[in-house]
Enzyme design. Structure first.
Site, PDB file in Angstrom:
ATOM      1  N   CYS A 146      -1.921  -2.665   7.547  1.00 20.17           N
ATOM      2  CA  CYS A 146      -1.875  -3.704   6.348  1.00 20.17           C
ATOM      3  C   CYS A 146      -0.442  -4.474   6.560  1.00 20.17           C
ATOM      4  O   CYS A 146      -0.595  -5.655   6.074  1.00 20.17           O
ATOM      5  CB  CYS A 146      -1.919  -2.959   5.172  1.00 20.17           C
ATOM      6  SG  CYS A 146      -3.689  -2.123   5.003  1.00 20.17           S
ATOM      7  N   LYS A 153      -7.088  -5.019  -2.849  1.00 19.03           N
ATOM      8  CA  LYS A 153      -7.931  -5.540  -1.784  1.00 19.03           C
ATOM      9  C   LYS A 153      -8.779  -4.403  -1.279  1.00 19.03           C
ATOM     10  O   LYS A 153      -8.571  -3.100  -1.286  1.00 19.03           O
ATOM     11  CB  LYS A 153      -6.729  -6.110  -0.677  1.00 19.03           C
ATOM     12  CG  LYS A 153      -6.015  -5.064   0.056  1.00 19.03           C
ATOM     13  CD  LYS A 153      -4.800  -5.402   0.690  1.00 19.03           C
ATOM     14  CE  LYS A 153      -3.954  -4.404   1.303  1.00 19.03           C
ATOM     15  NZ  LYS A 153      -4.556  -3.238   2.077  1.00 19.03           N
ATOM     16  N   ASP A 177       0.693  -1.258  -0.167  1.00 17.07           N
ATOM     17  CA  ASP A 177      -0.111  -0.015   0.013  1.00 17.07           C
ATOM     18  C   ASP A 177       0.924   1.301   0.268  1.00 17.07           C
ATOM     19  O   ASP A 177       0.486   2.231   0.549  1.00 17.07           O
ATOM     20  CB  ASP A 177      -0.965  -0.039   1.173  1.00 17.07           C
ATOM     21  CG  ASP A 177      -2.134  -0.960   1.196  1.00 17.07           C
ATOM     22  OD1 ASP A 177      -1.855  -2.022   0.335  1.00 17.07           O
ATOM     23  OD2 ASP A 177      -2.883  -1.155   2.137  1.00 17.07           O
TER      24      ASP A 177
HETATM   25  C1  VGL Z   1      -4.679   0.633   5.837  1.00 12.57           C
HETATM   26  C2  VGL Z   1      -6.087   1.480   7.198  1.00 12.57           C
HETATM   27  C3  VGL Z   1      -7.057   1.710   6.310  1.00 12.57           C
HETATM   28  C4  VGL Z   1      -3.095   0.287   5.590  1.00 12.57           C
HETATM   29  C5  VGL Z   1      -5.668   0.663   4.765  1.00 12.57           C
HETATM   30  O1  VGL Z   1      -2.613   0.169   4.341  1.00 12.57           O
HETATM   31  O2  VGL Z   1      -2.182  -0.079   6.610  1.00 12.57           O
HETATM   32  N1  VGL Z   1      -4.834   1.120   7.011  1.00 12.57           N
HETATM   33  N2  VGL Z   1      -6.760   1.103   5.042  1.00 12.57           N
END
Ligand code: VGL
Ligand code: ZN
Length: 200
Positions: A152, A107, A9
Protein backbone atom coordinates in the site's frame (compact mmCIF):
# COMPACT_ATOMS: atom_id res chain seq x y z
CA UNK A 1 2.01 24.79 5.17
CA UNK A 2 1.16 22.97 1.94
CA UNK A 3 2.55 19.61 2.97
CA UNK A 4 0.89 16.51 4.30
CA UNK A 5 1.88 13.40 6.19
CA UNK A 6 -0.04 10.47 4.70
CA UNK A 7 -0.12 7.55 7.14
CA UNK A 8 -0.91 4.32 5.33
CA UNK A 9 -2.88 1.52 7.04
CA UNK A 10 -1.41 1.52 10.58
CA UNK A 11 -4.12 -0.92 11.65
CA UNK A 12 -4.25 -3.84 14.09
CA UNK A 13 -4.38 -6.51 11.37
CA UNK A 14 -1.05 -5.31 9.93
CA UNK A 15 0.66 -5.31 13.34
CA UNK A 16 2.04 -8.32 15.26
CA UNK A 17 -0.88 -10.50 16.37
CA UNK A 18 -3.03 -9.31 13.45
CA UNK A 19 -4.47 -11.31 10.56
CA UNK A 20 -1.89 -10.04 8.04
CA UNK A 21 0.87 -9.10 10.44
CA UNK A 22 3.85 -7.16 9.08
CA UNK A 23 7.06 -7.83 11.06
CA UNK A 24 7.77 -4.82 13.28
CA UNK A 25 4.58 -3.09 12.18
CA UNK A 26 4.01 -1.70 15.66
CA UNK A 27 7.55 -0.24 15.87
CA UNK A 28 6.60 2.65 13.59
CA UNK A 29 3.67 3.93 15.65
CA UNK A 30 5.61 6.25 17.99
CA UNK A 31 7.90 7.57 15.22
CA UNK A 32 4.82 8.42 13.14
CA UNK A 33 3.14 10.18 16.07
CA UNK A 34 6.32 12.22 16.58
CA UNK A 35 6.36 13.31 12.92
CA UNK A 36 2.81 14.72 12.87
CA UNK A 37 3.63 18.19 14.24
CA UNK A 38 5.99 18.81 11.32
CA UNK A 39 3.15 18.80 8.78
CA UNK A 40 0.35 21.17 7.83
CA UNK A 41 -2.03 18.27 7.31
CA UNK A 42 -2.22 14.70 8.51
CA UNK A 43 -4.17 12.13 6.48
CA UNK A 44 -4.74 8.55 7.64
CA UNK A 45 -5.73 5.70 5.35
CA UNK A 46 -7.66 2.66 6.50
CA UNK A 47 -7.88 -0.63 4.61
CA UNK A 48 -11.63 -1.36 4.86
CA UNK A 49 -12.93 -4.55 3.25
CA UNK A 50 -16.42 -6.05 3.33
CA UNK A 51 -16.57 -9.69 4.52
CA UNK A 52 -16.03 -12.02 1.58
CA UNK A 53 -13.87 -9.49 -0.30
CA UNK A 54 -12.47 -10.74 -3.62
CA UNK A 55 -8.87 -10.25 -2.39
CA UNK A 56 -9.38 -12.84 0.36
CA UNK A 57 -8.14 -16.38 -0.35
CA UNK A 58 -11.22 -17.61 1.54
CA UNK A 59 -13.39 -16.23 -1.29
CA UNK A 60 -11.69 -18.52 -3.84
CA UNK A 61 -12.28 -22.24 -3.19
CA UNK A 62 -9.09 -24.27 -3.49
CA UNK A 63 -6.84 -21.22 -3.15
CA UNK A 64 -4.68 -20.31 -0.18
CA UNK A 65 -3.27 -17.07 1.18
CA UNK A 66 -0.37 -15.57 -0.81
CA UNK A 67 -1.31 -17.43 -4.02
CA UNK A 68 -1.90 -15.32 -7.12
CA UNK A 69 -5.06 -15.14 -9.23
CA UNK A 70 -5.98 -13.29 -12.37
CA UNK A 71 -8.67 -10.65 -11.82
CA UNK A 72 -10.34 -8.66 -14.63
CA UNK A 73 -7.94 -5.80 -13.76
CA UNK A 74 -4.78 -7.98 -13.65
CA UNK A 75 -2.88 -10.26 -11.26
CA UNK A 76 -3.91 -10.14 -7.62
CA UNK A 77 -2.28 -11.63 -4.52
CA UNK A 78 -4.77 -13.50 -2.34
CA UNK A 79 -4.61 -12.45 1.31
CA UNK A 80 -5.83 -13.87 4.60
CA UNK A 81 -9.12 -12.24 5.64
CA UNK A 82 -8.10 -8.86 7.06
CA UNK A 83 -9.36 -5.37 7.90
CA UNK A 84 -13.01 -6.37 7.74
CA UNK A 85 -15.26 -3.35 8.16
CA UNK A 86 -16.15 -2.88 11.82
CA UNK A 87 -13.72 -5.52 13.13
CA UNK A 88 -11.04 -4.95 15.78
CA UNK A 89 -8.42 -5.81 13.16
CA UNK A 90 -9.55 -2.89 11.03
CA UNK A 91 -9.11 -0.37 13.86
CA UNK A 92 -6.03 1.81 13.94
CA UNK A 93 -3.26 0.63 16.27
CA UNK A 94 -4.43 1.84 19.70
CA UNK A 95 -1.32 3.99 20.22
CA UNK A 96 -1.57 5.82 16.87
CA UNK A 97 -2.47 9.47 17.31
CA UNK A 98 -5.68 9.84 15.35
CA UNK A 99 -6.81 13.20 16.76
CA UNK A 100 -4.44 15.07 14.45
CA UNK A 101 -6.00 13.57 11.31
CA UNK A 102 -7.79 16.07 9.03
CA UNK A 103 -9.05 13.22 6.88
CA UNK A 104 -9.37 9.47 7.23
CA UNK A 105 -9.72 7.83 3.84
CA UNK A 106 -11.02 4.29 3.56
CA UNK A 107 -10.20 2.02 0.64
CA UNK A 108 -10.85 -1.54 -0.48
CA UNK A 109 -14.61 -1.30 0.16
CA UNK A 110 -15.52 -2.34 -3.40
CA UNK A 111 -16.11 -6.13 -3.08
CA UNK A 112 -14.76 -6.85 -6.58
CA UNK A 113 -11.61 -4.69 -6.62
CA UNK A 114 -8.71 -4.49 -4.18
CA UNK A 115 -7.24 -1.07 -3.43
CA UNK A 116 -3.63 -0.88 -2.32
CA UNK A 117 -3.22 2.75 -3.32
CA UNK A 118 -4.71 5.64 -1.40
CA UNK A 119 -5.45 7.26 -4.79
CA UNK A 120 -6.82 4.54 -7.11
CA UNK A 121 -8.30 1.08 -6.75
CA UNK A 122 -6.25 -1.77 -8.24
CA UNK A 123 -7.92 -1.25 -11.64
CA UNK A 124 -5.72 1.90 -11.67
CA UNK A 125 -8.72 3.97 -12.82
CA UNK A 126 -11.34 4.18 -10.05
CA UNK A 127 -10.32 7.15 -7.89
CA UNK A 128 -10.66 7.25 -4.10
CA UNK A 129 -11.06 11.04 -4.11
CA UNK A 130 -7.80 11.73 -2.26
CA UNK A 131 -6.22 13.51 -5.26
CA UNK A 132 -9.05 16.02 -5.38
CA UNK A 133 -8.99 16.52 -1.61
CA UNK A 134 -5.28 17.29 -1.55
CA UNK A 135 -5.24 19.45 -4.69
CA UNK A 136 -8.24 21.53 -3.67
CA UNK A 137 -6.48 22.19 -0.35
CA UNK A 138 -3.35 23.29 -2.24
CA UNK A 139 -1.28 20.44 -0.85
CA UNK A 140 1.47 19.38 -3.28
CA UNK A 141 4.13 17.95 -1.02
CA UNK A 142 3.53 14.52 0.55
CA UNK A 143 5.47 12.34 2.97
CA UNK A 144 4.23 8.76 3.14
CA UNK A 145 4.78 6.37 6.04
CA UNK A 146 3.09 3.19 7.26
CA UNK A 147 2.29 -0.36 6.17
CA UNK A 148 3.14 -2.15 4.10
CA UNK A 149 6.15 -0.62 2.31
CA UNK A 150 5.94 -2.96 -0.68
CA UNK A 151 2.15 -2.89 -1.15
CA UNK A 152 0.00 0.00 0.00
CA UNK A 153 2.83 2.49 0.64
CA UNK A 154 4.45 1.61 -2.71
CA UNK A 155 1.25 1.83 -4.77
CA UNK A 156 0.24 5.08 -3.05
CA UNK A 157 3.67 6.68 -3.55
CA UNK A 158 3.92 5.72 -7.24
CA UNK A 159 0.38 6.98 -7.96
CA UNK A 160 1.04 10.23 -6.07
CA UNK A 161 4.22 10.86 -8.05
CA UNK A 162 2.38 10.16 -11.34
CA UNK A 163 -0.32 12.63 -10.27
CA UNK A 164 2.33 15.33 -9.93
CA UNK A 165 2.81 15.43 -6.16
CA UNK A 166 6.29 15.81 -4.70
CA UNK A 167 6.60 12.53 -2.80
CA UNK A 168 8.93 11.32 -0.07
CA UNK A 169 8.64 7.89 1.56
CA UNK A 170 10.28 7.81 4.98
CA UNK A 171 11.42 4.20 5.17
CA UNK A 172 12.29 4.47 8.88
CA UNK A 173 8.56 4.75 9.55
CA UNK A 174 7.50 1.94 7.18
CA UNK A 175 7.63 -1.85 7.41
CA UNK A 176 7.18 -4.35 4.55
CA UNK A 177 5.76 -7.79 3.82
CA UNK A 178 8.44 -8.86 1.25
CA UNK A 179 6.63 -11.54 -0.73
CA UNK A 180 8.83 -13.10 -3.46
CA UNK A 181 11.17 -10.12 -3.70
CA UNK A 182 8.38 -7.56 -3.60
CA UNK A 183 10.41 -5.25 -1.36
CA UNK A 184 13.30 -4.80 -3.80
CA UNK A 185 10.86 -4.38 -6.70
CA UNK A 186 8.90 -1.78 -4.76
CA UNK A 187 11.99 0.26 -3.88
CA UNK A 188 13.11 0.19 -7.53
CA UNK A 189 9.62 1.09 -8.76
CA UNK A 190 9.28 4.02 -6.38
CA UNK A 191 12.70 5.37 -7.35
CA UNK A 192 11.84 5.03 -11.06
CA UNK A 193 8.60 6.96 -10.48
CA UNK A 194 10.55 9.85 -8.96
CA UNK A 195 9.74 9.16 -5.31
CA UNK A 196 12.39 10.30 -2.82
CA UNK A 197 13.31 7.48 -0.43
CA UNK A 198 14.44 8.79 2.95
CA UNK A 199 15.32 7.21 6.27
CA UNK A 200 16.44 3.91 4.80
C1 VGL B 1 -2.18 -4.14 2.32
C2 VGL B 1 -2.27 -6.28 1.51
C3 VGL B 1 -3.64 -6.25 1.52
C4 VGL B 1 -1.33 -3.00 2.77
C5 VGL B 1 -3.55 -4.09 2.33
O1 VGL B 1 -1.81 -2.16 3.56
O2 VGL B 1 -0.16 -2.93 2.33
N1 VGL B 1 -1.55 -5.24 1.89
N2 VGL B 1 -4.28 -5.15 1.93
ZN1 ZN C 1 -6.37 -5.21 2.17
Amino acid sequence: MANALVVIDVQNDFCPGGALAVAGGDEIVQPINAMMDGFGAVILTQDWHPAGHSSFASSHPGKGPYEMIEMPYGPQVLWPDHCIQGSTGALFHPDLTTDRADLIIRKGFNPAIDSYSAFFENDHTTPTGLEGYLKTRGIRDLTLVGLATDFCVNFSAVDAARLGFKVTVDLAACRGIDLDGSMAAALDGMKAAGVTLAGG
